[in-house]
Write an enzyme that holds these catalytic residues in place. Structure first.
Site, PDB file in Angstrom:
ATOM      1  N   PHE A  12       0.852  -1.439  -0.068  1.00  0.00           N
ATOM      2  CA  PHE A  12      -0.092   0.025  -0.131  1.00  0.00           C
ATOM      3  C   PHE A  12       0.845   1.309  -0.023  1.00  0.00           C
ATOM      4  O   PHE A  12       0.156   2.327  -0.180  1.00  0.00           O
ATOM      5  CB  PHE A  12      -1.108  -0.001   1.184  1.00  0.00           C
ATOM      6  CG  PHE A  12      -0.678  -0.333   2.528  1.00  0.00           C
ATOM      7  CD1 PHE A  12       0.564   0.607   3.269  1.00  0.00           C
ATOM      8  CD2 PHE A  12      -0.492  -1.736   3.046  1.00  0.00           C
ATOM      9  CE1 PHE A  12       0.670   0.071   4.460  1.00  0.00           C
ATOM     10  CE2 PHE A  12      -0.090  -2.071   4.200  1.00  0.00           C
ATOM     11  CZ  PHE A  12       0.572  -1.107   4.998  1.00  0.00           C
ATOM     12  N   GLY A  65       1.364   3.633  -3.540  1.00  0.00           N
ATOM     13  CA  GLY A  65       0.417   4.510  -4.043  1.00  0.00           C
ATOM     14  C   GLY A  65       0.111   5.535  -2.932  1.00  0.00           C
ATOM     15  O   GLY A  65      -0.932   6.420  -3.225  1.00  0.00           O
ATOM     16  N   HIS A  66       0.567   5.200  -1.708  1.00  0.00           N
ATOM     17  CA  HIS A  66      -0.176   6.213  -0.659  1.00  0.00           C
ATOM     18  C   HIS A  66       1.015   6.771   0.315  1.00  0.00           C
ATOM     19  O   HIS A  66       1.367   6.384   1.179  1.00  0.00           O
ATOM     20  CB  HIS A  66      -0.931   5.372   0.222  1.00  0.00           C
ATOM     21  CG  HIS A  66      -1.969   6.215   1.162  1.00  0.00           C
ATOM     22  ND1 HIS A  66      -1.477   6.614   2.580  1.00  0.00           N
ATOM     23  CD2 HIS A  66      -3.121   6.592   1.199  1.00  0.00           C
ATOM     24  CE1 HIS A  66      -2.484   7.208   3.076  1.00  0.00           C
ATOM     25  NE2 HIS A  66      -3.536   7.362   2.170  1.00  0.00           N
ATOM     26  N   PHE A  67       1.781   7.639  -0.138  1.00  0.00           N
ATOM     27  CA  PHE A  67       1.857   8.598  -1.190  1.00  0.00           C
ATOM     28  C   PHE A  67       3.183   8.476  -1.997  1.00  0.00           C
ATOM     29  O   PHE A  67       4.267   8.603  -1.005  1.00  0.00           O
ATOM     30  CB  PHE A  67       1.443  10.085  -0.763  1.00  0.00           C
ATOM     31  CG  PHE A  67       0.010  10.110  -0.030  1.00  0.00           C
ATOM     32  CD1 PHE A  67      -0.989  10.432  -1.021  1.00  0.00           C
ATOM     33  CD2 PHE A  67      -0.031  10.126   1.126  1.00  0.00           C
ATOM     34  CE1 PHE A  67      -2.229  10.415  -0.468  1.00  0.00           C
ATOM     35  CE2 PHE A  67      -1.308  10.183   1.800  1.00  0.00           C
ATOM     36  CZ  PHE A  67      -2.492  10.518   0.909  1.00  0.00           C
ATOM     37  N   VAL A  83       2.995   7.069   3.618  1.00  0.00           N
ATOM     38  CA  VAL A  83       1.912   7.138   5.014  1.00  0.00           C
ATOM     39  C   VAL A  83       1.109   5.941   4.851  1.00  0.00           C
ATOM     40  O   VAL A  83       0.521   5.740   3.918  1.00  0.00           O
ATOM     41  CB  VAL A  83       1.399   8.532   4.938  1.00  0.00           C
ATOM     42  CG1 VAL A  83       0.644   8.499   6.383  1.00  0.00           C
ATOM     43  CG2 VAL A  83       2.302   9.679   4.951  1.00  0.00           C
TER      44      VAL A  83
END
Length: 168
Positions: A60, A63-65, A70
């Site tokens: 994850f 893409g975050h961020f 985070v």
């Protein structure tokens, strides 16, 4: 009764020995890459404490961020649910049922009221503490807090889940 401090008696006066932390972890249905409990530090009828380290390469984070990853809030909530409802619920259920019956149940998340206070970055370790609000009729409601390694509150919630019999 044998006098073993880890034993309890269920309604039929059968002696039931509660699960160990290792046994509870073995029964938690979430597995890698979606298991967010590394260890259970302690547990009893009133609380459970678990720990998890978010790995640098968790999917994850891509893409975050990008460039400034985070941990998503939904992952923090999932982490708290896995410790505070799933693992804790399995332990409480083990006080009522024989170990051979535990795999016949599935814990489903039902609701949560969450407050986020801090971010969690890749590589950080968090400690999750859940305290029982109530446990009855296969429903568990718990107050859960997540703290970072500095002891700072990351997020807190009141969360509920319930045990349902697996389809045979």
């Amino acid at each position: 009764m044998s006098g073993d401090m880890n034993e309890d008696v269920n309604n039929e006066n059968k002696v039931i020995k509660p699960l160990t932390a290792e046994q509870v972890l073995a029964l938690v249905p979430q597995q890698k890459p979606f298991r967010f409990i590394d260890e259970i530090i302690s547990m009893d009828e009133e609380h459970i404490v678990g720990r998890y380290t978010y790995k640098q390469d968790e999917s994850f984070y891509a893409g975050h961020f990008p460039g400034q990853p985070v941990t998503p809030g939904v992952i923090l909530l999932e982490t708290m649910a896995q410790t505070g409802v799933v693992a804790y619920g399995l332990y409480l259920l083990s006080l009522k049922l024989e170990a051979s019956q535990l795999d016949q149940w599935l814990t489903l998340f039902s609701d949560a009221e969450v407050e986020f206070s801090r971010t969690v970055l890749p590589g950080e370790t968090v400690t999750i503490t859940a305290k029982k609000v109530f446990w009855r009729r296969m429903k568990l409601k718990a107050e859960v807090e997540m703290h970072n390694e500095q002891g700072e509150l990351v997020t807190s919630c009141v969360i509920s889940g319930m045990g349902v019999a697996k389809a045979q």
